[in-house]
Design a protein around this motif. Structure first.
Motif, PDB file in Angstrom:
ATOM      1  N   ILE A 270      18.609  41.364   7.963  1.00  0.00           N
ATOM      2  CA  ILE A 270      18.523  42.162   9.176  1.00  0.00           C
ATOM      3  C   ILE A 270      18.463  43.600   8.693  1.00  0.00           C
ATOM      4  O   ILE A 270      19.455  44.167   8.246  1.00  0.00           O
ATOM      5  CB  ILE A 270      19.718  41.893  10.101  1.00  0.00           C
ATOM      6  CG1 ILE A 270      19.677  40.425  10.522  1.00  0.00           C
ATOM      7  CG2 ILE A 270      19.682  42.820  11.296  1.00  0.00           C
ATOM      8  CD1 ILE A 270      20.833  39.976  11.365  1.00  0.00           C
TER       9      ILE A 270
ATOM     10  N   GLU B 265      36.162  41.993   4.443  1.00  0.00           N
ATOM     11  CA  GLU B 265      34.703  41.977   4.459  1.00  0.00           C
ATOM     12  C   GLU B 265      34.156  42.990   3.451  1.00  0.00           C
ATOM     13  O   GLU B 265      33.262  42.682   2.666  1.00  0.00           O
ATOM     14  CB  GLU B 265      34.197  42.291   5.859  1.00  0.00           C
ATOM     15  CG  GLU B 265      32.710  42.073   5.969  1.00  0.00           C
ATOM     16  CD  GLU B 265      32.124  42.540   7.281  1.00  0.00           C
ATOM     17  OE1 GLU B 265      32.805  43.261   8.037  1.00  0.00           O
ATOM     18  OE2 GLU B 265      30.957  42.205   7.528  1.00  0.00           O
TER      19      GLU B 265
ATOM     20  N   PHE C 213      20.858  46.300   9.728  1.00  0.00           N
ATOM     21  CA  PHE C 213      22.282  46.078   9.469  1.00  0.00           C
ATOM     22  C   PHE C 213      22.650  46.708   8.124  1.00  0.00           C
ATOM     23  O   PHE C 213      21.823  46.751   7.213  1.00  0.00           O
ATOM     24  CB  PHE C 213      22.574  44.579   9.398  1.00  0.00           C
ATOM     25  CG  PHE C 213      23.064  43.965  10.689  1.00  0.00           C
ATOM     26  CD1 PHE C 213      22.804  44.563  11.918  1.00  0.00           C
ATOM     27  CD2 PHE C 213      23.784  42.778  10.680  1.00  0.00           C
ATOM     28  CE1 PHE C 213      23.247  43.981  13.101  1.00  0.00           C
ATOM     29  CE2 PHE C 213      24.228  42.193  11.861  1.00  0.00           C
ATOM     30  CZ  PHE C 213      23.956  42.799  13.067  1.00  0.00           C
TER      31      PHE C 213
ATOM     32  N   LEU D  87      30.804  34.610   7.159  1.00  0.00           N
ATOM     33  CA  LEU D  87      31.697  35.554   7.824  1.00  0.00           C
ATOM     34  C   LEU D  87      33.067  34.933   8.071  1.00  0.00           C
ATOM     35  O   LEU D  87      34.081  35.627   8.100  1.00  0.00           O
ATOM     36  CB  LEU D  87      31.058  36.003   9.145  1.00  0.00           C
ATOM     37  CG  LEU D  87      31.472  37.334   9.726  1.00  0.00           C
ATOM     38  CD1 LEU D  87      31.409  38.436   8.696  1.00  0.00           C
ATOM     39  CD2 LEU D  87      30.582  37.684  10.908  1.00  0.00           C
ATOM     40  N   ALA D  88      33.099  33.615   8.221  1.00  0.00           N
ATOM     41  CA  ALA D  88      34.374  32.944   8.486  1.00  0.00           C
ATOM     42  C   ALA D  88      35.374  33.220   7.361  1.00  0.00           C
ATOM     43  O   ALA D  88      36.582  33.291   7.592  1.00  0.00           O
ATOM     44  CB  ALA D  88      34.149  31.444   8.639  1.00  0.00           C
TER      45      ALA D  88
ATOM     46  N   ARG E 133      22.855  25.532   9.438  1.00  0.00           N
ATOM     47  CA  ARG E 133      24.307  25.514   9.256  1.00  0.00           C
ATOM     48  C   ARG E 133      24.729  24.284   8.466  1.00  0.00           C
ATOM     49  O   ARG E 133      25.550  24.356   7.561  1.00  0.00           O
ATOM     50  CB  ARG E 133      24.988  25.546  10.626  1.00  0.00           C
ATOM     51  CG  ARG E 133      26.481  25.711  10.574  1.00  0.00           C
ATOM     52  CD  ARG E 133      26.864  27.146  10.262  1.00  0.00           C
ATOM     53  NE  ARG E 133      27.402  27.288   8.929  1.00  0.00           N
ATOM     54  CZ  ARG E 133      27.576  28.454   8.322  1.00  0.00           C
ATOM     55  NH1 ARG E 133      27.249  29.577   8.903  1.00  0.00           N
ATOM     56  NH2 ARG E 133      28.062  28.514   7.119  1.00  0.00           N
TER      57      ARG E 133
ATOM     58  N   LYS F 288      24.145  37.032  -0.259  1.00  0.00           N
ATOM     59  CA  LYS F 288      24.574  36.309   0.925  1.00  0.00           C
ATOM     60  C   LYS F 288      25.069  34.911   0.552  1.00  0.00           C
ATOM     61  O   LYS F 288      26.010  34.398   1.129  1.00  0.00           O
ATOM     62  CB  LYS F 288      23.347  36.221   1.843  1.00  0.00           C
ATOM     63  CG  LYS F 288      23.623  35.970   3.254  1.00  0.00           C
ATOM     64  CD  LYS F 288      22.451  36.441   4.109  1.00  0.00           C
ATOM     65  CE  LYS F 288      21.275  35.497   4.057  1.00  0.00           C
ATOM     66  NZ  LYS F 288      20.287  35.793   5.111  1.00  0.00           N
ATOM     67  N   TRP F 289      24.405  34.298  -0.416  1.00  0.00           N
ATOM     68  CA  TRP F 289      24.725  32.910  -0.753  1.00  0.00           C
ATOM     69  C   TRP F 289      25.746  32.792  -1.876  1.00  0.00           C
ATOM     70  O   TRP F 289      26.446  31.804  -1.988  1.00  0.00           O
ATOM     71  CB  TRP F 289      23.462  32.151  -1.175  1.00  0.00           C
ATOM     72  CG  TRP F 289      22.393  32.170  -0.141  1.00  0.00           C
ATOM     73  CD1 TRP F 289      21.107  32.578  -0.314  1.00  0.00           C
ATOM     74  CD2 TRP F 289      22.504  31.755   1.229  1.00  0.00           C
ATOM     75  NE1 TRP F 289      20.409  32.453   0.867  1.00  0.00           N
ATOM     76  CE2 TRP F 289      21.241  31.956   1.829  1.00  0.00           C
ATOM     77  CE3 TRP F 289      23.545  31.247   2.017  1.00  0.00           C
ATOM     78  CZ2 TRP F 289      20.984  31.667   3.159  1.00  0.00           C
ATOM     79  CZ3 TRP F 289      23.288  30.962   3.337  1.00  0.00           C
ATOM     80  CH2 TRP F 289      22.027  31.170   3.894  1.00  0.00           C
TER      81      TRP F 289
ATOM     82  N   ASP G 176      27.112  43.983   6.068  1.00  0.00           N
ATOM     83  CA  ASP G 176      27.012  42.971   7.119  1.00  0.00           C
ATOM     84  C   ASP G 176      26.006  41.895   6.743  1.00  0.00           C
ATOM     85  O   ASP G 176      26.157  40.734   7.125  1.00  0.00           O
ATOM     86  CB  ASP G 176      26.606  43.619   8.441  1.00  0.00           C
ATOM     87  CG  ASP G 176      27.651  44.595   8.951  1.00  0.00           C
ATOM     88  OD1 ASP G 176      28.476  45.036   8.130  1.00  0.00           O
ATOM     89  OD2 ASP G 176      27.653  44.920  10.144  1.00  0.00           O
TER      90      ASP G 176
ATOM     91  N   LEU H  26      26.999  37.837   6.267  1.00  0.00           N
ATOM     92  CA  LEU H  26      26.569  37.196   7.518  1.00  0.00           C
ATOM     93  C   LEU H  26      26.684  35.673   7.487  1.00  0.00           C
ATOM     94  O   LEU H  26      27.074  35.054   8.475  1.00  0.00           O
ATOM     95  CB  LEU H  26      25.130  37.617   7.843  1.00  0.00           C
ATOM     96  CG  LEU H  26      24.651  37.298   9.253  1.00  0.00           C
ATOM     97  CD1 LEU H  26      25.536  37.955  10.293  1.00  0.00           C
ATOM     98  CD2 LEU H  26      23.213  37.744   9.443  1.00  0.00           C
ATOM     99  N   ALA H  27      26.348  35.062   6.362  1.00  0.00           N
ATOM    100  CA  ALA H  27      26.337  33.594   6.323  1.00  0.00           C
ATOM    101  C   ALA H  27      27.719  33.014   6.056  1.00  0.00           C
ATOM    102  O   ALA H  27      27.936  31.821   6.210  1.00  0.00           O
ATOM    103  CB  ALA H  27      25.358  33.111   5.254  1.00  0.00           C
TER     104      ALA H  27
ATOM    105  N   GLY I 269      38.822  34.189  14.433  1.00  0.00           N
ATOM    106  CA  GLY I 269      37.601  34.704  15.037  1.00  0.00           C
ATOM    107  C   GLY I 269      37.450  36.207  14.979  1.00  0.00           C
ATOM    108  O   GLY I 269      36.468  36.750  15.453  1.00  0.00           O
ATOM    109  N   MET I 270      38.445  36.898  14.394  1.00  0.00           N
ATOM    110  CA  MET I 270      38.365  38.349  14.284  1.00  0.00           C
ATOM    111  C   MET I 270      38.044  38.728  12.841  1.00  0.00           C
ATOM    112  O   MET I 270      38.660  38.214  11.901  1.00  0.00           O
ATOM    113  CB  MET I 270      39.694  38.996  14.676  1.00  0.00           C
ATOM    114  CG  MET I 270      40.026  38.860  16.140  1.00  0.00           C
ATOM    115  SD  MET I 270      38.862  39.792  17.144  1.00  0.00           S
ATOM    116  CE  MET I 270      38.736  38.699  18.539  1.00  0.00           C
ATOM    117  N   ILE I 271      37.094  39.647  12.678  1.00  0.00           N
ATOM    118  CA  ILE I 271      36.686  40.045  11.333  1.00  0.00           C
ATOM    119  C   ILE I 271      37.760  40.945  10.725  1.00  0.00           C
ATOM    120  O   ILE I 271      38.221  41.893  11.357  1.00  0.00           O
ATOM    121  CB  ILE I 271      35.344  40.792  11.382  1.00  0.00           C
ATOM    122  CG1 ILE I 271      34.259  39.870  11.932  1.00  0.00           C
ATOM    123  CG2 ILE I 271      34.960  41.301  10.001  1.00  0.00           C
ATOM    124  CD1 ILE I 271      32.978  40.572  12.258  1.00  0.00           C
TER     125      ILE I 271
ATOM    126  N   ALA J  77      37.372  36.348   8.053  1.00  0.00           N
ATOM    127  CA  ALA J  77      37.859  36.463   9.424  1.00  0.00           C
ATOM    128  C   ALA J  77      39.066  35.569   9.628  1.00  0.00           C
ATOM    129  O   ALA J  77      39.247  34.568   8.932  1.00  0.00           O
ATOM    130  CB  ALA J  77      36.760  36.071  10.409  1.00  0.00           C
TER     131      ALA J  77
END
Lengths: 337, 500
Positions: free
Chosen positions: B347, B375, B350, B361-362, B327, B412-413, B354, B358-359, B368-370, B365
């Motif tokens: 994954i 997304e 998945f 997600l904030a 992190r 992802k990145w 997703d 994944l890396a 704290g809710m997606i 969101a």
């Protein structure tokens, strides 16, 4: 969204319910429905709790013992007027969360196996509960009355038991947490592939600890409801095997013990099915000693059927894919020709 | 020379799209030590798997003691006395040495219980260990042995099966110098007893030392057979290399800028006695070459915060960075595309969506809710930018091809601002077309100001893609090569431990 598996479970519940209702119409009597609903509420709360841990890839075996230990603590706290019932609830839920934290810490940080940690918990809390009351049955003194608490936990609203309403609220909140929140997504990720989750920057041990805290905290809530329902607790037998009901409901509801799979709706339906089966044993005059045997058989058949269905689905998909490939090859040949 | 008891003639192996072996011949005489060398992917392991009966050849013939066959079964191979000592040892470390040697063939006492005759077990194991000059007894627990000693157990097991040919795959890659010397003397003992050895190694000095004959494979063909004085590291390297580089690669748009990551005297738990100092500059692709086990992946893990540093300091953008967890590394702009994408990168169960988010997600969101729409938009955006070919972002990542899976890992990145990207074997198991796309993405990133560290065992890739190369040998950097100095020969000599 309802998936195919949950739909089958719902159909199964309706079919079993219909058969029981035809053989014994008392199944649909208001008093029977209300009692069954109450049991669904009580067992459902800790079954949903269990689902969090199972989805993380773990297991929580100490549920029954936690229910016994926290039950006697709760009754002891409020029966003698040591604290008022509100404070009692807070203390008991906090103890539950603390137990969950310790389990999660030992599993995620120390690296012990979930089965081992929670099996030890099962033994320890049961022993402590029995020692706490000196093997005596914990109960309220004659004439003691807690009108608000009793109304809250054991009351009914137009015949709907409050335990069921509490279960419904907890279910909705937990379904949102599991299926809509960042935490829920991380929980599935950790359960499916902990290494890839860590490589994506997820603090995997925090997620695992949180799963156990949620599980044991909710179990504490269930313990309060169950204590107020039975009103007396013999610490040697109270809550025995409840962890198995919870695990059974989760597995019926589509959770994989390998982690990363399952839905709240599935667990709810699993709980309902188990309670309907219990009810069936009573109403159809099956010897109650066969209770567990009926439950075990139904779960086994369910899991076997699920395996067979998914095998056929995969086989079907492969057939379709290879037909598609053949067709493409033929088409290419035809073009060339 | 003695008459060969084993002859492979014109062996070929065709995999879908790849010709792994193309008419390779190999003969083994009793007591002969054959060195088998070649780059990764040259066909060494396929050839050995055919010899072990694990892989079926597409063409050619195998003669054993005058008996000809198209292919070997595992059983036939064992009966012929062919035994393997693998890189990953296949021992049960919860059992004793003797129990491992005779696993599945334990001497029994009579009677219905089929009890193991412990005394006979140890009695039969002892002479085998003695023959190899082992310094431990048959009762020793395998868990208490060193890696070198475990290899002796494997060899003893081979001898107990009346092995005539022992195949050793990179046997010395994890051994110290004195352990290596002991292993080589074991090979000599075997030779004296008439047992042949095929010795596969990247350590050319050892091959020179021990081999009677060296077979060099390149691109699935035998390119040279060396004997006697012709066996030198220089000639072996010369035969191992020599392909034309394809034009998959694009030079950088601008010269590199200031250092973006600096490693100063970094020590990892892999080999804490060695220190590593290197820097990656803005806009540069730094290749990290070296043999398997030289500590490249361990270095990447440390920079990405997966393993704690034993010592030293990592600076990012000139300031010391705390990289105690992935992190923290991600938050500092350091990202890793790991070696094993199926296990660590994705994954597989998945959906693509997703995995992509994944890396980060904030970013999709609130409280704290997606936000499902945000997304989906983020995933679709990356899918378009990287040209990830999938029916929708809802399909499982595991159903995509290797190249598209790698793009998902990269996606992802890329929604965040990469400052440093570490690619560990970025194109392993990916076909040539997708390789070109990955290289282009890497170059785009570096041209946009990221610093890239590319770990690779593929020589062609290292030379083609890198602007500069650091070579590792046994946990340390044995040298740096500038673009103009890049050649397989220079890299290989640094990788086997010669300094320039």
């Amino acid at each position: 969204m309802i998936n195919r598996k949950d739909l089958w479970l719902l159909v199964l519940i309706l079919v079993v319910g219909a058969v029981v209702a035809i053989i014994n119409p008392r199944f649909l009597s208001p008093i029977n429905l209300s009692n069954t609903a109450n049991l669904i509420g009580l067992f459902g709360i800790f079954a949903v709790a269990q689902a969090f841990v199972i989805i993380s890839g773990g297991i929580e075996l100490s549920v029954g013992s936690i229910i016994a230990l926290l039950g006697v603590i709760f009754i002891d706290l409020i029966a003698n007027g040591t604290v008022n019932s509100g404070v009692g609830i807070v203390i008991v839920v906090l103890i539950g969360c603390l137990i969950g934290f310790v389990h999660g810490f030992l599993i995620a940080k120390v690296g012990l196996q979930p089965f081992v940690v929670t099996l030890c918990g099962l033994l320890i809390y049961r022993g402590v509960a029995r020692y706490y009351t000196d093997e005596a049955t914990a109960g309220f003194p004659f004439g003691a009355s807690f009108p608000t608490l009793e109304w809250l936990t054991a009351g009914r609203f137009y015949g709907v038991p409050h335990s069921l309403i509490a279960f419904a609220i907890i279910t909705i909140v937990m379904a949102v947490v599991l299926h809509r929140s960042v935490f829920g997504r991380y929980l599935y990720a950790v359960g499916k592939n902990e290494e890839a989750a860590r490589y994506s920057g997820i603090h995997t041990s925090r997620i695992i600890i949180a799963a156990y805290v949620i599980c044991c905290g909710l179990t504490a809530v269930a313990a309060i409801f169950i204590a107020m329902y039975t009103r007396s607790i013999s610490p040697a037998s109270h809550g025995n095997f409840y962890e198995l009901y919870a695990i059974a409901a989760a597995v019926l509801g589509g959770c994989s013990l390998r982690g990363g799979e399952g839905s709240i709706l599935g667990v709810v339906l699993g709980t309902v099915l188990l309670q309907v089966l219990q009810n069936l044993v009573n109403l159809l005059g099956i010897p109650s000693s066969l209770n567990f045997a009926v439950m075990g058989s139904v779960i086994l058949i369910g899991v076997l059927a699920d395996q067979e269905f998914s095998r056929r689905r995969i086989a079907g998909a492969t057939r379709r894919a290879s037909r598609g490939a053949e067709a493409a090859v033929q088409a290419a040949g035809a073009n060339r020709g | 020379m003695a008459v060969p008891f084993l002859t492979m003639t014109g062996i070929s192996k065709q995999y879908p799209g790849v010709r792994a072996l193309d008419g390779v011949s190999l003969a083994v005489a009793p007591g002969e030590v054959i060195g088998l060398v070649g780059e990764n992917g040259a066909g060494k392991s396929t050839l050995m798997k055919i010899l072990g009966g694990v892989v079926e050849p597409s063409g050619g013939a195998i003669d054993i003691d005058g008996e000809r066959a198209d292919r070997l079964s595992v059983n036939r191979s064992m009966r012929a006395g062919i035994a393997f000592v693998h890189q990953e040892l296949n021992l049960f470390d919860n059992l004793s040495v003797a129990a491992n040697i005779f696993i599945g063939r334990e001497p029994l006492r009579g009677g219905p219980l089929r009890l193991i005759d412990q005394a006979a077990l140890n009695r039969q194991a002892a002479p085998l260990l003695k023959q190899l000059g082992a310094d431990f007894g048959p009762e020793a627990s395998v868990a208490s042995l060193s890696l070198a000693q475990m290899q002796l157990v494997e060899i003893a097991k081979a001898l107990s099966l009346q092995a005539r040919l022992v195949i050793m795959d990179e046997p010395t890659s994890s051994l110290t110098a004195s352990e290596t010397e002991r292993l080589l003397s074991v090979v000599r003992r075997l030779k004296a007893d008439g047992v042949s050895t095929i010795f596969i190694s990247h350590r050319l000095a050892e091959v020179e030392h021990i081999a009677d004959r060296v077979v060099v494979l390149r691109d699935g063909r035998t390119v040279a057979e060396l004997e006697g004085a012709a066996i030198t590291p220089a000639t072996m390297i010369r035969h191992m290399i020599g392909r034309e580089l394809k034009t998959l690669y694009r030079p950088p748009a601008a010269p590199p800028g200031e250092p973006i990551v600096e490693l100063r005297d970094v020590r990892t738990s892999h080999r804490p006695e060695q220190t590593i100092t290197l820097s990656i500059r803005r806009g540069e692709i730094l290749g990290l070459a070296g043999l398997v086990g030289s500590g490249r992946t361990e270095l990447a893990r440390a920079v990405f915060g997966l393993d704690a540093l034993v010592g030293g300091e990592i600076r990012i953008g000139g300031v010391p960075a705390a990289l105690a967890s992935p992190r923290q590394a991600i938050d500092s702009g350091v990202y890793l595309v790991p070696e094993d994408r199926k296990r660590s990168g994705l994954i597989l169960d998945f959906p693509v969506r997703d995995n992509v988010t994944l890396a980060n997600l904030a970013a999709c969101a609130r409280l704290g809710m997606i936000d499902a729409a945000a997304e989906e938009a983020a995933a679709t955006d990356q899918r378009g930018k990287l040209d990830i070919r999938c029916a929708s972002t809802a399909v499982k990542a595991g159903s995509l091809s290797g190249g598209n899976q790698q793009k998902v890992v990269l996606a992802k990145w890329l929604s965040m601002a990469p400052r440093v990207l570490i690619f560990d074997e970025p194109t392993r198991g990916i076909d040539v077309g997708a390789k070109g796309e990955i290289y282009r993405l890497m170059r785009d990133l570096s041209d946009n100001g990221a610093g890239i560290l590319m770990i690779s065992s593929d020589m062609e890739e290292v030379i083609g893609v890198s602007d500069r190369v650091a070579v590792m040998h046994e946990g340390r950097i044995s040298g740096f090569l500038e673009r103009s100095q890049l050649s397989e020969q220079n890299i290989l000599s640094l990788a086997v431990g010669r300094t320039n």
